[in-house]
Structure formats: structure tokens, C-alpha cells
Design a protein around this motif. Sequence first.
Motif, PDB file in Angstrom:
ATOM      1  N   PRO A  35       0.821  -1.210   0.000  1.00 37.82           N
ATOM      2  CA  PRO A  35       0.000   0.000   0.000  1.00 37.82           C
ATOM      3  C   PRO A  35       0.855   1.260   0.000  1.00 37.82           C
ATOM      4  CG  PRO A  35       0.045  -0.988   2.185  1.00 37.82           C
ATOM      5  CD  PRO A  35       0.735  -1.955   1.269  1.00 37.82           C
ATOM      6  N   THR A  83      -4.028   2.457   5.744  1.00 40.39           N
ATOM      7  CA  THR A  83      -3.922   2.447   4.284  1.00 40.39           C
ATOM      8  C   THR A  83      -5.053   3.298   3.710  1.00 40.39           C
ATOM      9  OG1 THR A  83      -5.269   0.440   4.116  1.00 40.39           O
ATOM     10  CG2 THR A  83      -2.889   0.152   4.260  1.00 40.39           C
ATOM     11  N   TRP A  87      -7.471   2.980  -1.946  1.00 40.00           N
ATOM     12  CA  TRP A  87      -6.592   1.861  -2.312  1.00 40.00           C
ATOM     13  C   TRP A  87      -7.190   0.539  -1.819  1.00 40.00           C
ATOM     14  CZ3 TRP A  87      -4.075  -1.817   0.640  1.00 40.00           C
ATOM     15  CH2 TRP A  87      -3.128  -2.592  -0.021  1.00 40.00           C
TER      16      TRP A  87
END
Length: 307
Positions: A35, A83, A87
Amino acid sequence: MLASPERRKLHAPWVSDVRARLKGVDFSPLRAVVPPTGYVPDFLTPAPGAEPADIAGELEKVRSTTPEHFVDEVAWMAADSGTPAAWRAEAAPMHRRMLDEPGQAIRTITHLLDVYWRLALDPHWRRLHGGLQSDIRSRTRVMETSGTASVFSSLNRRVGWEDSRITVRSAYDFKEKLGGRGLVLVPSIFCGPEVLTMLPPLGSMIVYPRPDVGEIWNRRRLEHSSALASLMGPVRAAVVEALVAPATTTELATAIDVTPGAISQHVGVLRDCSLVHSRRAGRKVIHSLTETGEALVLGSRPVSHAA
């Protein structure tokens, strides 16, 4: 690093070369476990052992990850609020397939790491390795003269040392007593500006950005008309520049495009001047810069005035 325009600035010569090499390769399974921010699964970054390892050995460590270990870490990453939400949403279908078939996912990721190594890192490895070794040597000298505390205090502004306690500024909360197990310090060309950690039960490790990474790529622009070449001649200057990473006579001859016999003569002169050290490793003789040689090479470069 490749995904971030801001991070790419320091590595522009490498990025322009690598992007062309990576065209047409589907790295989406690998990107799904790396990530932009937040937790990166630890199985991707095995801690260095006591003995030097080659890329094949490091890839084998990744390949030997158990499915249970893989599932635990990928599931943790997929749920990590550190994260980016966008994403996580984009990678969710890939994560589900990985968690359903972890064995296949491990094989695919290991294969893509191998491809990425060959295309993006191997062609530049001597320069990268030399930059990392230079940092390790300088910190070893600090440890010898000023002690361990000075090394930790100088690693990065995110790392602190006080009362025998190491702190790393991070988005995650974790405390652990090492109990004599030790801590591996790993310089990185590409991790900046973050400091990364790996914690027990795996090997404890702090990965910190090597300072002044831009100067690693600036070496590519060194010309034989440099001050160093004027001092010792173009071939000897090229030899000491190439020895930012230790190399054999054959490797030097290939890199500089002169005969091995000529390299041996020049290395002999540099060794007599205490600029180069040579040691035998099996059938090979490996040459490296002495502390004086390294200081000469670094001092010959023009100072960058870039911000």
C-alpha cells in the motif's frame, strides 16, 4: 516510491530508466500487498541474517512463507485504517482471491518480486549497494568512536534514544522488551521519508532512509574531466568511483571497459597509496575502498545546491 510523484523527484534518473523497463508487466498482485501508506506485510521484508545473502536466497525466504502466516498478514493489511480507503477498495477483489488461494498468491508474488528485481534493481545494484555500504561504514565508525547511543540518535529525526530506550515515531502503538535479542538496522534507498519497523516474533528491525540519496544518482554524471580524474588520471579515477561497492578485478574491467591486466596494475598503485584494500574470497580477489579512499571519492564531488 514509484507510485508517489513527490518521492520520485529524488530518484528521477532511475525512474526514467525503470518505467521503460516495466512497461507491459502486470504487477497488480504485487501492488496489492504494497500500500502507499500503512502496514506492509512483513513476509515481504525478511530481516537480514548474520551471513550475506543473494537475491535467490531472499526470494526463497518469501516463497517459504506459510499460507497461515500469509493470510494473517494480508488480512491485517486489508483491514488497516492506515492504508488509503480508495486503495483498499480498489485492491479488495485481489485480496479476496489471495485469501482464498494463499499458496498460489505466494508463488505469484515471489515470481513478480524476481521480475521486478531483474528489471528495476539488478541493472543499478552496484550503485545502490555501494550507497548502502557507505552508510553502514560511516555508522560503524560513529559506533566505534562515540558509542551505540550516537548511532541511534543520528539515524533519523523519527528515531530517538533515551535511557536505553529506542522510540520510533509511527502511526502504530507498540512496546516490546528486546531482552538481549538484538535489533537490526537497515539503510534503505527508497523508503524515505518513513522509518519502517519489523517487530517480534519476527526479527526486530528498523529500516531507515539513507541520507542524501540523490547523490547516488548524481554519480552517473561524473566525467573524466572531474577534479578526481585530473588528480590521478581517468582510469584510476574510474576505478575508485566504481569501488563505491566492492568488486572483483573482472567486474571492474567490465564496468570501466579496460583489460583485467590494466585494472590489476592500477589497483596495485591505489593499494600502495592506501586508497584500496584487497582481500581474497575463494578464487576471487575483492577490492574495496579504504576509509581514506572513500573520503577522497566523496570529497571530489561538487556540492549540490538543490533544495
